[in-house]
Structures are given as C-alpha cells and as structure tokens.
Motif scaffolding. Structure first.
Motif, PDB file in Angstrom:
ATOM      1  N   LEU A   2       0.834  -1.203   0.000  1.00  0.00           N
ATOM      2  CA  LEU A   2       0.000   0.000   0.000  1.00  0.00           C
ATOM      3  C   LEU A   2       0.872   1.257   0.000  1.00  0.00           C
ATOM      4  O   LEU A   2       1.828   1.356   0.773  1.00  0.00           O
ATOM      5  CB  LEU A   2      -0.895   0.018   1.242  1.00  0.00           C
ATOM      6  CG  LEU A   2      -1.747   1.289   1.473  1.00  0.00           C
ATOM      7  CD1 LEU A   2      -2.768   1.487   0.349  1.00  0.00           C
ATOM      8  CD2 LEU A   2      -2.442   1.225   2.829  1.00  0.00           C
ATOM      9  N   ASP A   3       0.538   2.188  -0.879  1.00  0.00           N
ATOM     10  CA  ASP A   3       1.169   3.507  -0.886  1.00  0.00           C
ATOM     11  C   ASP A   3       0.074   4.522  -0.576  1.00  0.00           C
ATOM     12  O   ASP A   3      -0.729   4.853  -1.426  1.00  0.00           O
ATOM     13  CB  ASP A   3       1.814   3.795  -2.252  1.00  0.00           C
ATOM     14  CG  ASP A   3       2.707   5.031  -2.208  1.00  0.00           C
ATOM     15  OD1 ASP A   3       3.746   5.038  -2.900  1.00  0.00           O
ATOM     16  OD2 ASP A   3       2.370   5.987  -1.482  1.00  0.00           O
ATOM     17  N   PRO A   4       0.032   5.022   0.659  1.00  0.00           N
ATOM     18  CA  PRO A   4      -1.071   5.894   1.101  1.00  0.00           C
ATOM     19  C   PRO A   4      -0.826   7.362   0.733  1.00  0.00           C
ATOM     20  O   PRO A   4      -0.768   8.237   1.599  1.00  0.00           O
ATOM     21  CB  PRO A   4      -1.068   5.696   2.616  1.00  0.00           C
ATOM     22  CG  PRO A   4       0.377   5.486   2.938  1.00  0.00           C
ATOM     23  CD  PRO A   4       0.971   4.735   1.773  1.00  0.00           C
ATOM     24  N   VAL A   5      -0.747   7.629  -0.569  1.00  0.00           N
ATOM     25  CA  VAL A   5      -0.372   8.969  -1.038  1.00  0.00           C
ATOM     26  C   VAL A   5      -1.307  10.042  -0.458  1.00  0.00           C
ATOM     27  O   VAL A   5      -2.531   9.928  -0.543  1.00  0.00           O
ATOM     28  CB  VAL A   5      -0.417   9.052  -2.574  1.00  0.00           C
ATOM     29  CG1 VAL A   5      -0.042  10.447  -3.050  1.00  0.00           C
ATOM     30  CG2 VAL A   5       0.504   8.014  -3.210  1.00  0.00           C
ATOM     31  N   ALA A   6      -0.734  11.061   0.115  1.00  0.00           N
ATOM     32  CA  ALA A   6      -1.470  12.238   0.609  1.00  0.00           C
ATOM     33  C   ALA A   6      -2.646  11.840   1.499  1.00  0.00           C
ATOM     34  O   ALA A   6      -3.733  12.415   1.387  1.00  0.00           O
ATOM     35  CB  ALA A   6      -1.949  13.087  -0.568  1.00  0.00           C
ATOM     36  N   ILE A  18       3.572  -1.297   3.911  1.00  0.00           N
ATOM     37  CA  ILE A  18       3.051   0.056   3.710  1.00  0.00           C
ATOM     38  C   ILE A  18       4.255   0.972   3.548  1.00  0.00           C
ATOM     39  O   ILE A  18       5.142   0.973   4.430  1.00  0.00           O
ATOM     40  CB  ILE A  18       2.197   0.527   4.905  1.00  0.00           C
ATOM     41  CG1 ILE A  18       1.023  -0.420   5.154  1.00  0.00           C
ATOM     42  CG2 ILE A  18       1.700   1.968   4.683  1.00  0.00           C
ATOM     43  CD1 ILE A  18       0.321  -0.203   6.496  1.00  0.00           C
ATOM     44  N   ARG A  19       4.342   1.692   2.409  1.00  0.00           N
ATOM     45  CA  ARG A  19       5.461   2.623   2.245  1.00  0.00           C
ATOM     46  C   ARG A  19       4.896   4.015   1.997  1.00  0.00           C
ATOM     47  O   ARG A  19       4.115   4.198   1.092  1.00  0.00           O
ATOM     48  CB  ARG A  19       6.329   2.190   1.044  1.00  0.00           C
ATOM     49  CG  ARG A  19       7.729   2.843   0.974  1.00  0.00           C
ATOM     50  CD  ARG A  19       7.844   4.290   0.539  1.00  0.00           C
ATOM     51  NE  ARG A  19       6.951   4.692  -0.521  1.00  0.00           N
ATOM     52  CZ  ARG A  19       6.714   5.978  -0.817  1.00  0.00           C
ATOM     53  NH1 ARG A  19       7.270   6.960  -0.140  1.00  0.00           N
ATOM     54  NH2 ARG A  19       5.880   6.260  -1.784  1.00  0.00           N
ATOM     55  N   GLY A  20       5.329   4.958   2.836  1.00  0.00           N
ATOM     56  CA  GLY A  20       4.892   6.333   2.620  1.00  0.00           C
ATOM     57  C   GLY A  20       5.971   7.306   3.039  1.00  0.00           C
ATOM     58  O   GLY A  20       6.982   6.897   3.648  1.00  0.00           O
ATOM     59  N   SER A  28       5.118  12.291   6.515  1.00  0.00           N
ATOM     60  CA  SER A  28       3.798  12.868   6.839  1.00  0.00           C
ATOM     61  C   SER A  28       2.687  11.856   6.620  1.00  0.00           C
ATOM     62  O   SER A  28       1.716  11.803   7.389  1.00  0.00           O
ATOM     63  CB  SER A  28       3.546  14.114   5.971  1.00  0.00           C
ATOM     64  OG  SER A  28       4.468  15.131   6.301  1.00  0.00           O
ATOM     65  N   GLU A  29       2.830  11.043   5.573  1.00  0.00           N
ATOM     66  CA  GLU A  29       1.807  10.030   5.298  1.00  0.00           C
ATOM     67  C   GLU A  29       1.763   8.970   6.392  1.00  0.00           C
ATOM     68  O   GLU A  29       0.692   8.567   6.852  1.00  0.00           O
ATOM     69  CB  GLU A  29       2.064   9.397   3.922  1.00  0.00           C
ATOM     70  CG  GLU A  29       1.797  10.359   2.774  1.00  0.00           C
ATOM     71  CD  GLU A  29       2.432   9.969   1.454  1.00  0.00           C
ATOM     72  OE1 GLU A  29       2.097  10.588   0.430  1.00  0.00           O
ATOM     73  OE2 GLU A  29       3.293   9.055   1.438  1.00  0.00           O
ATOM     74  N   ILE A  30       2.927   8.526   6.844  1.00  0.00           N
ATOM     75  CA  ILE A  30       2.955   7.491   7.889  1.00  0.00           C
ATOM     76  C   ILE A  30       2.457   8.059   9.221  1.00  0.00           C
ATOM     77  O   ILE A  30       1.723   7.388   9.963  1.00  0.00           O
ATOM     78  CB  ILE A  30       4.363   6.893   8.019  1.00  0.00           C
ATOM     79  CG1 ILE A  30       4.771   6.193   6.707  1.00  0.00           C
ATOM     80  CG2 ILE A  30       4.448   5.937   9.207  1.00  0.00           C
ATOM     81  CD1 ILE A  30       3.825   5.111   6.227  1.00  0.00           C
TER      82      ILE A  30
HETATM   83 MG   LIG Z   1       4.210   9.356  -2.353  1.00  0.00          MG
END
Ligand SMILES: [Mg+2]
Ligand SMILES: Nc1ncnc2c1ncn2[C@@H]1O[C@H](COP(=O)(O)OP(=O)(O)O)[C@@H](O)[C@H]1O
Ligand SMILES: Cc1ncsc1CCOP(=O)(O)O
Length: 294
Positions: free
Chosen positions: A118-122, A144-146, A149-151
């Motif tokens: 999962l890439d939880p962009v913005a 999960i890679r972010g 700020s996303e993490i």
């Molecule tokens: Mg990103």
C-alpha cells in the motif's frame, strides 16, 4: 556505515543484550540476490496506481526486470489478481470508482496468498482518502510505504494539519515511533522514505541510506519505489523486511549513479532508470548501504 561496520554493530547489539538477537544480514549480498532473482523470475506486479505515476512505475519495474500490468477494472480483478505475484495499491488519484477495485484486489490477493503493498499517497488530504486508506490497512498489506507525513497521518488515523498534499512536511526520524506502532497494529512492514529510509516490523528498525535529495523533485519516485518493493517482496514474501530495505536501497543506488550524469530532475529521471537496468553485482554488493538502527 559500510557492511562490515553494520554487521559489527548488529553483532555488538546482540552481545549487549539490547533486545532479541537480530539477524546479521550481509545486506549488499542480499540486495544483489533479490535483484538477480527479479531479473531471472520477472515477477508479475499488478499496479493499481495513480495516473501521474503509471509511466514511471511501469518503467522502473521493467528496468529492474519485473513485469508490470496496470489493470484496475473491478471486472478484471477476479480473473487477473490471483495470477499476479504481487499487487501495488496506490491511492494517489483516488476516486469513488477506483476504491471498490482496490478493496477487491486486496481481498483477492489475500485469498490467493499473494503479497500486496500500500502507498497511502497524501492520506491527510481528505477524510475520504484517510478512511479509504484505513479500510485498506484492514485488508492486511504486506508492506506500507509512505513519506513521513503520510505514515504519521495513517498511524494516528487522523489528518495531520500541517500536511502538504503529496509532499512530506516531516522527516523520517519524526515518524519512527508512528511507523513501529502502525507495523504492530497492522502486521505490515512499514517503510518511511526520505534521506534515510526507515523500515520496521514493529520491533526491529533498519535504515536504508542510499539515494539523492533530487529524487524528491521527480514526481512519482515514491510510487515507483513502492512498486519495486512489491517486486522484491514477490521474490521472498516471508522476509518482507529485508526485501523492502533492499528495494529502497537499490532504487536509491540507481539514483546515486544517475545523479553523476544528470543535469536536473528530468535527466535524473532518465539516468536513474538506465542505472537501475544496468546495476551489476560488484556495484550493488559494494554500495548498498543498509544498517540496523534499533
Ligand atoms: Mg508518495
Ligand atoms: N533527501 C533524500 N535523500 C536521498 N533520497 C531521498 C531523499 N528524499 C527522498 N528520497 C528517496 O526518494 C524516493 C521518494 O521518497 P519520498 O519523496 O519520501 O516519497 P514520496 O514521493 O512518496 O513523497 C525514495 O526512494 C526515497 O528514499
Ligand atoms: C502529484 C500527485 N498527485 C496525485 S498522485 C501524485 C504523484 C505522487 O507521487 P509520489 O508520492 O511518488 O511523489
């Protein structure tokens, strides 16, 4: 810190009884083994990703030796997702129409025993996006890679006020605690990207020190490295922590090599793809820089 120092550090920490013994990993060798396996096995990575990133994600996967497929229709999930070796779900240009596909793909991946990342962009941009990401975390991503700020936002399950769209307004070390908590709560490996990428399983913390600052000036480099993580995890799902750290370092190493030829972000984008394609064993084994942080 070079590989020998990293191993000494890890062994010393074991001797000092600081927590359970950590594996002594020959990171450069491990990174090469994984990259070589990606080139040999060409894992099929289904990418449900944002419009901005599709070109760089597909070309980064191809340059590494993997086989991307940007297939996101709900009507195709049951037929296609079980055939993928790994699945990327990236919410960068999330919309009502895409969310059912994402959820169905995550569930299909779980049924088929395939890892998905999962890439939880913005994630803090809207309640809609935050709730979508939280529901996807509940479908048990392997990784999960972010950005920091996303993490921080995902881990706290609330929209952080000073978040700036897709870019981070924090540094990786600001998000180590949040990453460990998210890893413990979700069962995923959590990676926080930045000057030093921080990767954790909720207990061990590893730092990946490769990369150049100009990567932040190229859109979708985060999306691309999350896709590369998916390809590496497809090779060795039980060791997702190592695979994640190695993918981050390999991607950063490609940028270091590209930077030597680049004149700015546009040419770095081109040169880093070429460098990723051309990485050899000596370069990887000698320049991958990964260490246990805690
Ligand atoms: Mg990103
Ligand atoms: N200051 C930096 N120095 C070296 N590498 C960096 C730096 N900032 C980001 N990177 C690398 O650039 C890629 C994108 O990271 P980041 O910009 O944090 O993610 P996102 O694009 O999702 O916001 C990652 O591979 C990361 O390791
Ligand atoms: C600019 C933008 N807007 C929605 S997705 C996207 C790309 C984000 O890519 P990354 O998270 O890798 O910077």
């Amino acid at each position: 810190m070079d590989e020998a120092a990293a191993m000494t550090e890890a062994a010393k920490r074991c001797g000092e009884g600081r927590g359970p013994p950590k594996a002594v990993v020959r990171w450069g060798r491990r990174a090469w083994e994984l990259l070589e396996a990606v080139r040999r096995r060409a894992p099929l990575v289904q990418c449900i990703t944002n419009f901005v990133s599709m070109d760089l994600v597909a070309n980064a996967l191809l340059a590494a030796g993997a086989s991307p497929a940007m297939i996101h229709s709900l009507s195709e999930i049951d037929d296609f997702t079980p055939r993928a070796d790994a699945i990327l779900i990236n919410v960068g240009t999330l919309s009502d129409g895409w969310l059912p596909s994402m959820r169905a793909a995550a569930a299909a991946a779980a049924r088929a025993g395939r890892p998905w990342v999962l890439d939880p962009v913005a994630v803090s941009a809207s309640d809609f996006r935050l709730e979508a990401c939280l529901s996807l975390v509940g479908l048990r991503p392997a990784v999960i890679r972010g950005n920091p700020s996303e993490i921080l936002g995902l881990s706290s399950a609330c929209r952080i006020r000073d978040s700036k769209g897709v870019d981070s307004s924090h540094e990786p070390m600001d998000a180590v605690g949040a990453a460990k908590s998210l890893a413990q709560a979700s069962g995923a490996i959590v990676a926080v990207s930045g000057a030093v990428d921080v990767i954790t399983d909720g207990r061990q913390v590893v730092g990946a020190h490769n990369g150049v600052a100009m990567m932040q000036r190229i859109t979708a480099t985060g999306c691309a490295v999350t896709a590369l993580i998916a390809a590496f995890v497809a090779i060795d799902p039980p060791n997702a922590l190592e695979a994640t750290a190695c993918a981050l370092s390999i991607f950063g190493l490609a940028a270091e090599l590209g930077m030597a030829m680049a004149k700015g972000p546009a040419s770095l984008r081109m040169h880093m793809i070429d460098s990723l394609h051309g990485l050899d064993e000596h370069t990887v084994a000698s320049r991958v820089n990964i260490s246990f942080i805690a």
